[in-house]
Design an enzyme around this catalytic site. Structure first.
Site, PDB file in Angstrom:
ATOM      1  N   LYS A  12       3.041  -0.968  -9.585  1.00  0.00           N
ATOM      2  CA  LYS A  12       3.884  -1.594  -8.830  1.00  0.00           C
ATOM      3  C   LYS A  12       5.123  -1.873  -9.988  1.00  0.00           C
ATOM      4  CE  LYS A  12       3.998  -5.875  -8.909  1.00  0.00           C
ATOM      5  NZ  LYS A  12       4.263  -7.113  -9.396  1.00  0.00           N
ATOM      6  N   THR A  18       6.194 -11.115 -10.613  1.00  0.00           N
ATOM      7  CA  THR A  18       6.943  -9.811 -11.096  1.00  0.00           C
ATOM      8  C   THR A  18       7.333  -9.092  -9.608  1.00  0.00           C
ATOM      9  OG1 THR A  18       5.244  -9.725 -12.863  1.00  0.00           O
ATOM     10  CG2 THR A  18       6.889  -7.835 -12.463  1.00  0.00           C
ATOM     11  N   LYS A  68      10.868  -8.727 -18.078  1.00  0.00           N
ATOM     12  CA  LYS A  68       9.514  -8.229 -17.439  1.00  0.00           C
ATOM     13  C   LYS A  68       9.339  -6.758 -17.525  1.00  0.00           C
ATOM     14  CE  LYS A  68       5.303  -9.198 -16.123  1.00  0.00           C
ATOM     15  NZ  LYS A  68       4.224  -9.503 -17.267  1.00  0.00           N
ATOM     16  N   LEU A  80       3.091 -14.644  -6.352  1.00  0.00           N
ATOM     17  CA  LEU A  80       2.754 -13.771  -5.360  1.00  0.00           C
ATOM     18  C   LEU A  80       2.609 -12.273  -5.882  1.00  0.00           C
ATOM     19  CD1 LEU A  80       4.806 -15.437  -2.585  1.00  0.00           C
ATOM     20  CD2 LEU A  80       2.201 -15.204  -2.805  1.00  0.00           C
ATOM     21  N   PRO A  81       1.801 -11.277  -5.156  1.00  0.00           N
ATOM     22  CA  PRO A  81       1.771 -10.071  -5.681  1.00  0.00           C
ATOM     23  C   PRO A  81       3.172  -9.322  -5.890  1.00  0.00           C
ATOM     24  CG  PRO A  81       0.359 -10.373  -3.954  1.00  0.00           C
ATOM     25  CD  PRO A  81       1.207 -11.553  -3.733  1.00  0.00           C
TER      26      PRO A  81
HETATM   27  P1  NAD Z   1      -3.402 -11.667  -7.335  1.00  0.00           P
HETATM   28  O1  NAD Z   1      -3.590 -10.761  -6.270  1.00  0.00           O
HETATM   29  O2  NAD Z   1      -4.645 -12.081  -7.785  1.00  0.00           O
HETATM   30  O3  NAD Z   1      -2.782 -13.093  -6.786  1.00  0.00           O
HETATM   31  C1  NAD Z   1      -1.823 -12.986  -5.633  1.00  0.00           C
HETATM   32  C2  NAD Z   1      -2.089 -14.406  -4.600  1.00  0.00           C
HETATM   33  O4  NAD Z   1      -1.110 -14.288  -3.731  1.00  0.00           O
HETATM   34  C3  NAD Z   1      -3.444 -13.909  -3.659  1.00  0.00           C
HETATM   35  O5  NAD Z   1      -4.559 -14.865  -3.960  1.00  0.00           O
HETATM   36  C4  NAD Z   1      -2.918 -13.581  -2.245  1.00  0.00           C
HETATM   37  O6  NAD Z   1      -3.888 -14.063  -1.554  1.00  0.00           O
HETATM   38  C5  NAD Z   1      -1.789 -14.395  -2.474  1.00  0.00           C
HETATM   39  N1  NAD Z   1      -0.963 -14.288  -1.305  1.00  0.00           N
HETATM   40  C6  NAD Z   1      -0.507 -13.021  -0.896  1.00  0.00           C
HETATM   41  N2  NAD Z   1       0.609 -13.195  -0.078  1.00  0.00           N
HETATM   42  C7  NAD Z   1       0.586 -14.404   0.107  1.00  0.00           C
HETATM   43  C8  NAD Z   1       1.452 -15.377   1.180  1.00  0.00           C
HETATM   44  N3  NAD Z   1       2.254 -14.612   1.839  1.00  0.00           N
HETATM   45  N4  NAD Z   1       1.345 -16.543   1.013  1.00  0.00           N
HETATM   46  C9  NAD Z   1       0.581 -17.313   0.311  1.00  0.00           C
HETATM   47  N5  NAD Z   1      -0.075 -16.476  -0.319  1.00  0.00           N
HETATM   48  C10 NAD Z   1      -0.330 -15.156  -0.650  1.00  0.00           C
HETATM   49  O7  NAD Z   1      -2.119 -11.315  -8.469  1.00  0.00           O
HETATM   50  P2  NAD Z   1      -1.958 -11.985  -9.733  1.00  0.00           P
HETATM   51  O8  NAD Z   1      -2.938 -10.979 -10.702  1.00  0.00           O
HETATM   52  O9  NAD Z   1      -2.450 -13.310  -9.919  1.00  0.00           O
HETATM   53  O10 NAD Z   1      -0.455 -11.514  -9.952  1.00  0.00           O
HETATM   54  C11 NAD Z   1       0.573 -12.650  -9.458  1.00  0.00           C
HETATM   55  C12 NAD Z   1       1.899 -11.868  -9.857  1.00  0.00           C
HETATM   56  O11 NAD Z   1       1.963 -12.031 -11.221  1.00  0.00           O
HETATM   57  C13 NAD Z   1       2.070 -10.333  -9.559  1.00  0.00           C
HETATM   58  O12 NAD Z   1       3.478 -10.308  -9.062  1.00  0.00           O
HETATM   59  C14 NAD Z   1       1.569  -9.809 -10.883  1.00  0.00           C
HETATM   60  O13 NAD Z   1       2.355  -8.584 -11.035  1.00  0.00           O
HETATM   61  C15 NAD Z   1       2.195 -10.784 -11.910  1.00  0.00           C
HETATM   62  N6  NAD Z   1       1.581 -11.113 -13.350  1.00  0.00           N
HETATM   63  C16 NAD Z   1       0.122 -10.872 -13.176  1.00  0.00           C
HETATM   64  C17 NAD Z   1      -0.650 -10.849 -14.408  1.00  0.00           C
HETATM   65  C18 NAD Z   1      -2.224 -10.732 -14.740  1.00  0.00           C
HETATM   66  O14 NAD Z   1      -2.568 -10.522 -15.698  1.00  0.00           O
HETATM   67  N7  NAD Z   1      -2.847 -10.664 -13.640  1.00  0.00           N
HETATM   68  C19 NAD Z   1       0.150 -11.096 -15.703  1.00  0.00           C
HETATM   69  C20 NAD Z   1       1.594 -11.219 -15.661  1.00  0.00           C
HETATM   70  C21 NAD Z   1       2.189 -11.159 -14.322  1.00  0.00           C
END
Ligand code: NAD
Length: 296
Positions: A246, A96, A171, A65-66
């Protein structure tokens, strides 16, 4: 093979869930965005109508999740998932979030007799798609051993960082360093090209020299240097600048609590805040390059 509920099917979650399906696990998926749930369902998962629906009769729950707010809403409280899970269920929380938030979920999981790990990832969307992520794991070593096959379906490297919340601490340190490398690379690329150097030639010289780093290897912020980087595709994420802001905020909070000086991290946070103020939080974090390019 395990029955798994996957909650949060965004830029990272969807490709991670796909790799679990490919490894032969049975998946139910839930996200607030219907289209992404439908996409995973078309590839063999069950489309769940809520997180609770996804988590009924599963061996493990994985969340991506975000931020901490969504993670705490998902797991905690009377309506939270922990209250509904059987005691032998495994929870792998891969978002994260703040180490303190992760510890709150750990404490609640322990109170319900559920084994949990905080397991944030590194490797980006390319690593998620390739199944080559690095997991930084906090929690009990025996829980990690139970979860190992699931992690290995999504990644190559598992690090046991320490006790509850330690994965998140590792992280945050990593992303602080990544942000500093990204901004430093963007600054150097802008200086060199403004003075007449060819961007690709400069990038290759620095990559092979003492300034070489992960950003120069795989994620150059200058458009056209790496054909597959977000910079070469209009800064489509990837990893959103808003999420990097964030993470830097979490590093700042952690440093305040620890009495640790992070001057480079603070500067990086402020530069990302400027980017967000320009309405660019939804672009890839390499769009920080735009702060250093003359606007026509
Ligand atoms: P993203 O915004 O693409 O995906 C998050 C998903 O969660 C979205 O599809 C959103 O609709 C869903 N969501 C939000 N609230 C929800 C709920 N209550 N119930 C169900 N679904 C819900 O973000 P991301 O890039 O996939 O990142 C996710 C996590 O991973 C974050 O914490 C980010 O910091 C971490 N991260 C991302 C990357 C990257 O390269 N994108 C790399 C390492 C870590």
């Amino acid at each position: 093979m395990a029955r798994i509920a996957f909650i949060g099917l965004g830029n990272m979650g969807l490709p991670m869930a796909r790799n679990l399906l490919k490894a032969g696990h049975t998946l139910s998926g839930f996200d607030l965005v219907q289209a992404t749930v439908a996409q995973l369902a078309s590839e063999g998962a069950r489309a769940a109508t809520s997180a609770r629906d996804a988590a009924s009769s599963v061996d493990a729950v994985i969340s991506m999740l975000p931020a901490g707010r969504q993670v705490e809403e998902l797991y905690l409280g009377e309506e939270g998932l922990l209250a509904a899970l059987p005691a032998d269920c495994l929870v792998l929380e891969c978002s994260t979030i703040a180490p303190s938030a992760a510890r709150r979920v750990h404490r609640a999981a322990a109170a319900h007799g559920v084994a949990m790990l905080d397991a944030p990832v590194s490797g980006g969307t390319a690593g998620a798609a390739a199944g080559s992520l690095t997991f930084m794991i906090g929690g009990a070593a025996q829980t990690l051993e139970r979860a190992r096959p699931l992690f290995l379906a999504m990644g190559h490297h598992l690090f046991h960082a320490g006790a509850d919340g330690a994965g998140q601490l590792a992280k945050l340190c990593n992303n602080l360093l990544l942000a500093v490398q990204m901004i430093g690379t963007a600054e150097a690329m802008a200086l060199g090209t403004r003075c007449g150097l060819d961007a690709s030639v400069l990038a290759e010289i620095m990559r092979q020299s003492s300034g070489g780093n992960w950003v120069l290897e795989r994620y150059n912020p200058w458009p056209g240097v790496h054909a597959n980087s977000p910079a070469s595709h209009g800064y489509q994420p990837g990893f959103m600048a808003g999420l990097m802001a964030k993470d830097l905020g979490l590093a700042q909070e952690t440093a305040l609590q620890a009495g640790s000086a992070i001057p480079m991290g603070s500067l990086a946070l402020n530069l990302y805040r400027l980017l967000l103020q320009q309405g660019l939080g939804g672009q890839d974090f390499s769009a920080v390059q735009k702060l250093f390019i003359d606007q026509a």
